[in-house]
Each structure stands twice: as structure tokens, then as C-alpha cells.
Scaffold this motif. Structure first.
Motif, PDB file in Angstrom:
ATOM      1  N   GLY A 121       0.836  -1.192   0.000  1.00 35.78           N
ATOM      2  CA  GLY A 121       0.000   0.000   0.000  1.00 35.78           C
ATOM      3  C   GLY A 121       0.874   1.246   0.000  1.00 35.78           C
ATOM      4  O   GLY A 121       1.661   1.457   0.922  1.00 35.78           O
ATOM      5  N   TYR A 122       0.729   2.067  -1.049  1.00 36.13           N
ATOM      6  CA  TYR A 122       1.520   3.294  -1.158  1.00 36.13           C
ATOM      7  C   TYR A 122       0.847   4.426  -0.393  1.00 36.13           C
ATOM      8  O   TYR A 122      -0.376   4.582  -0.450  1.00 36.13           O
ATOM      9  N   ARG A 157      -0.774  -9.227   5.918  1.00 36.32           N
ATOM     10  CA  ARG A 157      -0.567  -9.276   4.462  1.00 36.32           C
ATOM     11  C   ARG A 157      -0.277  -7.892   3.862  1.00 36.32           C
ATOM     12  O   ARG A 157       0.079  -7.796   2.692  1.00 36.32           O
ATOM     13  N   LEU A 158      -0.432  -6.841   4.644  1.00 32.72           N
ATOM     14  CA  LEU A 158      -0.205  -5.492   4.130  1.00 32.72           C
ATOM     15  C   LEU A 158       1.249  -5.072   4.338  1.00 32.72           C
ATOM     16  O   LEU A 158       1.820  -5.259   5.417  1.00 32.72           O
ATOM     17  N   ILE A 159       1.842  -4.503   3.299  1.00 25.16           N
ATOM     18  CA  ILE A 159       3.191  -3.925   3.361  1.00 25.16           C
ATOM     19  C   ILE A 159       3.057  -2.457   2.976  1.00 25.16           C
ATOM     20  O   ILE A 159       2.548  -2.142   1.897  1.00 25.16           O
ATOM     21  N   ILE A 160       3.507  -1.563   3.832  1.00 31.95           N
ATOM     22  CA  ILE A 160       3.372  -0.126   3.578  1.00 31.95           C
ATOM     23  C   ILE A 160       4.613   0.415   2.868  1.00 31.95           C
ATOM     24  O   ILE A 160       5.747   0.172   3.293  1.00 31.95           O
ATOM     25  N   ASP A 161       4.368   1.156   1.799  1.00 28.75           N
ATOM     26  CA  ASP A 161       5.432   1.877   1.099  1.00 28.75           C
ATOM     27  C   ASP A 161       5.223   3.372   1.337  1.00 28.75           C
ATOM     28  O   ASP A 161       4.270   3.955   0.816  1.00 28.75           O
ATOM     29  N   PRO A 162       6.090   4.015   2.130  1.00 35.74           N
ATOM     30  CA  PRO A 162       5.901   5.442   2.419  1.00 35.74           C
ATOM     31  C   PRO A 162       6.269   6.348   1.247  1.00 35.74           C
ATOM     32  O   PRO A 162       6.058   7.560   1.329  1.00 35.74           O
ATOM     33  N   VAL A 163       6.819   5.779   0.181  1.00 32.34           N
ATOM     34  CA  VAL A 163       7.135   6.481  -1.071  1.00 32.34           C
ATOM     35  C   VAL A 163       8.299   7.472  -0.882  1.00 32.34           C
ATOM     36  O   VAL A 163       8.103   8.627  -0.493  1.00 32.34           O
ATOM     37  N   ILE A 164       9.497   6.979  -1.133  1.00 32.43           N
ATOM     38  CA  ILE A 164      10.667   7.849  -1.135  1.00 32.43           C
ATOM     39  C   ILE A 164      10.532   8.860  -2.273  1.00 32.43           C
ATOM     40  O   ILE A 164      10.196   8.498  -3.401  1.00 32.43           O
ATOM     41  N   ALA A 165      10.799  10.119  -1.984  1.00 27.89           N
ATOM     42  CA  ALA A 165      10.685  11.174  -2.995  1.00 27.89           C
ATOM     43  C   ALA A 165      12.059  11.513  -3.568  1.00 27.89           C
ATOM     44  O   ALA A 165      13.067  11.463  -2.849  1.00 27.89           O
ATOM     45  N   ARG A 195       5.026  -4.516   8.182  1.00 29.45           N
ATOM     46  CA  ARG A 195       6.116  -4.639   7.218  1.00 29.45           C
ATOM     47  C   ARG A 195       6.118  -3.399   6.323  1.00 29.45           C
ATOM     48  O   ARG A 195       5.055  -2.834   6.026  1.00 29.45           O
ATOM     49  N   THR A 196       7.302  -3.005   5.895  1.00 26.78           N
ATOM     50  CA  THR A 196       7.439  -1.789   5.092  1.00 26.78           C
ATOM     51  C   THR A 196       8.422  -2.033   3.951  1.00 26.78           C
ATOM     52  O   THR A 196       9.291  -2.901   4.029  1.00 26.78           O
ATOM     53  N   ILE A 197       8.257  -1.239   2.909  1.00 25.41           N
ATOM     54  CA  ILE A 197       9.152  -1.330   1.757  1.00 25.41           C
ATOM     55  C   ILE A 197       9.407   0.073   1.240  1.00 25.41           C
ATOM     56  O   ILE A 197       8.548   0.954   1.366  1.00 25.41           O
ATOM     57  N   ALA A 198      10.586   0.278   0.678  1.00 23.90           N
ATOM     58  CA  ALA A 198      10.911   1.587   0.098  1.00 23.90           C
ATOM     59  C   ALA A 198      11.719   1.386  -1.164  1.00 23.90           C
ATOM     60  O   ALA A 198      12.646   0.562  -1.197  1.00 23.90           O
ATOM     61  N   GLY A 199      11.359   2.140  -2.215  1.00 23.78           N
ATOM     62  CA  GLY A 199      12.132   2.143  -3.448  1.00 23.78           C
ATOM     63  C   GLY A 199      13.288   3.113  -3.310  1.00 23.78           C
ATOM     64  O   GLY A 199      13.141   4.314  -3.540  1.00 23.78           O
ATOM     65  N   ILE A 200      14.431   2.596  -2.914  1.00 25.35           N
ATOM     66  CA  ILE A 200      15.571   3.452  -2.602  1.00 25.35           C
ATOM     67  C   ILE A 200      16.071   4.195  -3.842  1.00 25.35           C
ATOM     68  O   ILE A 200      16.564   5.327  -3.748  1.00 25.35           O
TER      69      ILE A 200
END
Length: 266
Positions: A121-122, A157-165, A195-200
Motif C-alpha cells: 500500500g503506497y 498481508r499489508l506492506i506499507i510503502d511510504p514512497v521515497i521522494a 512490514r514496510t518497503i521503500a524504493g531506494i
């Protein structure tokens, strides 16, 4: 921390041609390269696939999993392609992903419920804009969590993406500072582990000298690790960033320290 390779994407001309011509060799070759470099999961991004979406996504998924059993992040905005990928998948899968944007709430999120899969989830507003300050990010996170909860899926089941700017954005630096705080506060906000994910790679999007691009990335990655990031999405060929993430993970883990576990510097 789980290292997710973002190399299998339509912006790579070799992958674009392979998908268009249903040619497996460039795909399997790159998958093997990612695995050798330390990837623990693979983001497969064929783009929106406006033509023959089911056939091309099925080819992509089946080709990747012919040489690996790693988890796959299915990364497309086309619901038809996404569903074809979910049907074809035998590896563990994560949908990448949904947000408060109406098209994704209506077309992407229901597929997670239907196929009982994990989903990212973004933290984006319905108009696709990125919230800047921490309070706004947490407000969007609450709304994303509520939308996800309505599916009846387990919160795990949810993974949060805080959205790297990108740092070149007017508020890029301010937003990314907020991201670090948001990562720390999400478990308290939701009342469950998150759980979290970030597009570095997003950090340095746009024109930039390569050495400075990598310096920003290798500096920010350990900061994300210390804030609690659980999945890092990045170019697997950026070996310095990978080593720093692996070392950060080692330093943050409980247990007895051993020098043998520290990645070597070439």
C-alpha cells in the motif's frame, strides 16, 4: 531486511524486447544475475501492457519462476495483466501495489482479496500526490489501512510503502525526513507489527552524477534500516548499497556478533 531487486523492468531495453518477442533468455539471464548479487525477492515490472497483457504477463512470470523460487512482486497497473500473473504464479507473490487512487482501489486491491495475497500500500493521496509532512503521511496511512482492512485480509498481508521522494523535488528532503519518522510510528498507529518497503532508487531519480547518486543512496539506506524498514527495493547492481544494508541488518539484529557475518569489501 529483505533485498528486492528492481532490475526486471520495462525501462530496461533488453527486458522490453524480451517481453515483446516472448524471448526467455534475456529474462532468465538477468534473474540469475540478480540472484548471484544477493536478491532475496524480485520485482517484475512489465509496465501497463496495453497490448496482449495476459499473454505477456503470463510469459514474464513463468519465465522468471522457471529459474527461481524467490518471492515475486507483481508490479503493473493493468488489472488484467496482474490477474494473469497471479494465476500463473507458483512462487510466493506480493502485489505491488495499491493506493487511495480510485483506479487502484477498484482494480488492484480486490485482487489481493480474491487471491489471498500480500499487497503493498503506497502512501499517496487519491490524486496521486505525495504527502509531505509526517502528520499527513500518517493520515494517509490510516486511510490505506482502513481500505485494506475492508477486504477482510489479515493485517499481516499489508506492506506499507511510504514512497521515497526524489531529492530534486521542492519538498523531497522534507518528505524523506518524514518517512524516517513514519516508519518508526506505523506499528503504534496500526496496533500491529507492520512490514514496510521503500524504493531506494527513487531518492536519486533525475539527472545526477553517478558517484553522488550512489553516495546519497548508501547514506540513506542505513537510516531507513535503523528506522525499521523491512524490505528494500533497489538496483541489485548497486553493491555498495547492498553491503551497507546487509551490515545495518547485522548491527540491528540481536545475538552474538561474529566478524564472519560482516560483508567483505572488495
Amino acid at each position: 531486511m529483505i533485498i528486492v531487486a528492481d532490475n526486471l523492468q520495462i525501462t530496461n531495453p533488453a527486458i522490453s524486447r524480451a517481453i515483446d518477442h516472448l524471448d526467455p533468455d534475456p529474462v532468465t539471464g538477468l534473474v540469475n544475475t540478480c540472484i548471484a548479487a544477493g536478491a532475496q525477492a524480485l520485482d517484475i515490472n512489465p509496465g501497463p501492457l496495453s497490448r496482449d497483457p495476459e499473454e505477456k504477463m503470463t510469459f514474464f512470470v513463468e519465465t522468471v519462476q522457471s529459474v527461481t523460487d524467490l518471492p515475486l512482486l507483481l508490479d503493473t497497473t493493468n488489472p488484467r495483466a496482474l490477474e494473469a500473473g497471479l494465476i500463473a504464479a507458483t512462487n510466493p507473490v506480493i502485489i505491488n501495489g495499491f493506493s487511495l487512487e480510485p483506479a487502484k482501489l477498484d482494480g488492484i486491491l480486490p485482487l489481493a482479496a480474491q487471491y489471498r495475497t500480500d499487497i503493498i500500500g503506497y502512501l499517496l493521496y487519491p490524486d496521486s500526490q505525495v504527502p509531505v509532512d509526517e502528520a499527513d503521511c500518517l493520515d494517509v496511512a490510516t486511510r490505506v489501512f482502513e481500505a485494506f482492512s475492508n477486504t477482510g485480509l489479515d493485517p499481516a498481508r499489508l506492506i506499507i510503502d511510504p514512497v521515497i521522494a526524489p531529492m530534486i523535488w521542492d519538498n523531497g528532503g522534507r518528505h524523506n525526513q518524514s518517512v524516517l519518522s513514519v516508519l518508526r510510528h506505523l506499528p503504534d498507529l496500526f496496533g500491529v507489527p507492520v512490514r514496510t518497503i521503500a524504493g531506494i532508487s527513487n531518492l536519486t531519480a533525475g539527472p545526477a552524477p553517478q558517484n553522488k547518486r550512489l553516495l546519497l543512496e548508501t547514506t540513506f539506506a542505513p537510516m531507513l534500516a535503523a528506522a525499521g524498514l523491512t524490505h528494500a527495493l533497489l538496483n541489485i547492481r548497486h553493491t555498495d548499497t547492498i553491503r551497507r544494508l546487509q551490515t545495518s541488518d547485522l548491527l540491528l539484529q540481536p545475538g552474538i556478533f561474529a566478524w564472519e557475518a560482516v560483508p567483505s569489501i572488495p
